[in-house]
Design a protein around this motif. Structure first.
Motif, mmCIF file in Angstrom:
data_model
loop_
_atom_site.group_PDB
_atom_site.id
_atom_site.type_symbol
_atom_site.label_atom_id
_atom_site.label_comp_id
_atom_site.label_asym_id
_atom_site.label_seq_id
_atom_site.Cartn_x
_atom_site.Cartn_y
_atom_site.Cartn_z
ATOM 1 N N SER A 9 0.844 -1.186 0.000
ATOM 2 C CA SER A 9 0.000 0.000 0.000
ATOM 3 C C SER A 9 0.878 1.233 0.000
ATOM 4 N N GLY A 10 0.747 2.059 -1.061
ATOM 5 C CA GLY A 10 1.555 3.276 -1.124
ATOM 6 C C GLY A 10 1.101 4.276 -0.079
ATOM 7 N N VAL A 11 -0.214 4.464 0.031
ATOM 8 C CA VAL A 11 -0.730 5.429 1.008
ATOM 9 C C VAL A 11 -1.502 4.630 2.079
ATOM 10 N N VAL A 12 -2.801 4.433 1.904
ATOM 11 C CA VAL A 12 -3.544 3.675 2.930
ATOM 12 C C VAL A 12 -4.660 2.791 2.379
ATOM 13 N N GLY A 54 -3.013 -7.955 -2.323
ATOM 14 C CA GLY A 54 -3.595 -6.659 -2.682
ATOM 15 C C GLY A 54 -2.527 -5.628 -3.009
ATOM 16 N N PHE A 55 -2.866 -4.722 -3.933
ATOM 17 C CA PHE A 55 -1.901 -3.697 -4.373
ATOM 18 C C PHE A 55 -2.661 -2.587 -5.098
ATOM 19 N N PRO A 56 -2.111 -1.389 -5.169
ATOM 20 C CA PRO A 56 -2.792 -0.319 -5.914
ATOM 21 C C PRO A 56 -2.516 -0.399 -7.417
ATOM 22 N N THR A 57 -3.443 0.136 -8.182
ATOM 23 C CA THR A 57 -3.227 0.334 -9.625
ATOM 24 C C THR A 57 -2.461 1.638 -9.801
ATOM 25 N N ILE A 58 -1.315 1.546 -10.459
ATOM 26 C CA ILE A 58 -0.547 2.768 -10.735
ATOM 27 C C ILE A 58 -0.284 2.812 -12.239
ATOM 28 N N HIS A 59 -0.761 3.857 -12.873
ATOM 29 C CA HIS A 59 -0.644 4.014 -14.325
ATOM 30 C C HIS A 59 -1.115 2.749 -15.050
ATOM 31 N N ALA A 60 -2.306 2.308 -14.700
ATOM 32 C CA ALA A 60 -2.965 1.152 -15.336
ATOM 33 C C ALA A 60 -2.173 -0.151 -15.227
ATOM 34 N N SER A 61 -1.336 -0.263 -14.214
ATOM 35 C CA SER A 61 -0.541 -1.481 -13.975
ATOM 36 C C SER A 61 -0.436 -1.727 -12.477
ATOM 37 N N PRO A 65 6.408 -2.050 -6.655
ATOM 38 C CA PRO A 65 6.928 -2.901 -5.561
ATOM 39 C C PRO A 65 6.307 -4.299 -5.518
ATOM 40 N N ILE A 66 5.021 -4.424 -5.872
ATOM 41 C CA ILE A 66 4.397 -5.755 -5.812
ATOM 42 C C ILE A 66 4.886 -6.602 -7.004
#
Ligand SMILES: Cc1cc2nc3c(=O)[nH]c(=O)nc-3n(C[C@H](O)[C@H](O)[C@H](O)COP(=O)(O)O)c2cc1C
Length: 167
Positions: A9-12, A54-61, A65-66
Motif C-alpha cells: 500500500s503506497g498510502v492507505v 492486494g496492491f494499488p493500480t498505478i498508471h494502469a498497472s 513494488p508488488i
C-alpha cells in the motif's frame, strides 16, 4: 484453513481493504496479515492453503513494488489458490490480469480477482471538478464482504476437488 494476506500500500487504501479482509476471516480461519515491506523470514508462503494479495493500480498497472516482490520469490512447491485485489481511483484496466500472469509463473493461481474504487487525491489534478476522488465506492464494506464469501466458497470447492482427486 491457513490464509496469508499480503499487500503493498503506497498510502492507505490497499492496507485498509486488506485489514477489512483480515477482520472478516479472522476467528474463522488461521489468518496472517503482512505488508510485503515488513515480511519476516519466518513467513514461508508454501505453508499456506491460500493467499490474498492486494496492491494499488498505478498508471494502469500493478504498483512496481508488488511486481518486484512477485518476480523475486521462488516458484512455490505446490499451487496456491489466490484472491487478488487492486484498489484504484477510477479504472484498473488490465492491472489484475497483468499481475495474475506473473503469479501463475510462481504457482500462485488466481481463483478470484476484484478491484475496489477508493478515494484518490491525485485524481484532483486530472479532473478537479469530479468529486468521486474524495470518497470510496458506495457500499465498499458490503462488496468486500461478498467477495470474501465468494472466495471462501471457491476455496472449499478447490479443496474438495483436490481431496476427491487424491482419493
Ligand atoms: C502515480 C499514481 C498513478 C495512479 N494511476 C492510477 C490509474 O492508472 N488508474 C486508477 O484508477 N487509479 C490510479 N491511481 C490511484 C490509486 O490507484 C489509488 O489511489 C489507490 O487506491 C492507492 O492505493 P494505496 O493508498 O494503497 O497506495 C494512481 C495513483 C497514483 C499516485
Amino acid at each position: 484453513m491457513n490464509i496469508l494476506i499480503l499487500y503493498y500500500s503506497g498510502v492507505v487504501n490497499t492496507k485498509m481493504v486488506a485489514e477489512k479482509i483480515f477482520d472478516l476471516l479472522h476467528g474463522l480461519h488461521e489468518v496472517t496479515l503482512a505488508s510485503i515491506e515488513k515480511l519476516t523470514t519466518d513467513i514461508t508462503i508454501d505453508n499456506y492453503d491460500s493467499l490474498v494479495i492486494g496492491f494499488p493500480t498505478i498508471h494502469a498497472s500493478p504498483a512496481q513494488p508488488i511486481l518486484t516482490f512477485i518476480e523475486q520469490i521462488k516458484q512455490l512447491k505446490k499451487s496456491i489458490p489466490t484472491f487478488l485485489f487492486t484498489t484504484c481511483g477510477l479504472y484498473s484496466a488490465n492491472t489484475l490480469r497483468i499481475f495474475a500472469k506473473q503469479c501463475e509463473k510462481k504457482n500462485i493461481i488466481t481463483i478470484l480477482s476484484k478491484n475496489y474504487r477508493c478515494a484518490a487525491t491525485d485524481g484532483v489534478l486530472i479532473a478537479p471538478t469530479m468529486n468521486i476522488w474524495s470518497c470510496h465506492e458506495k457500499r465498499l464494506d458490503k462488496k468486500v464482504e461478498n467477495d470474501v464469501s465468494d472466495f471462501m466458497w471457491k476455496m472449499h470447492y478447490e479443496l474438495s476437488c483436490a481431496m476427491y482427486l487424491q482419493g
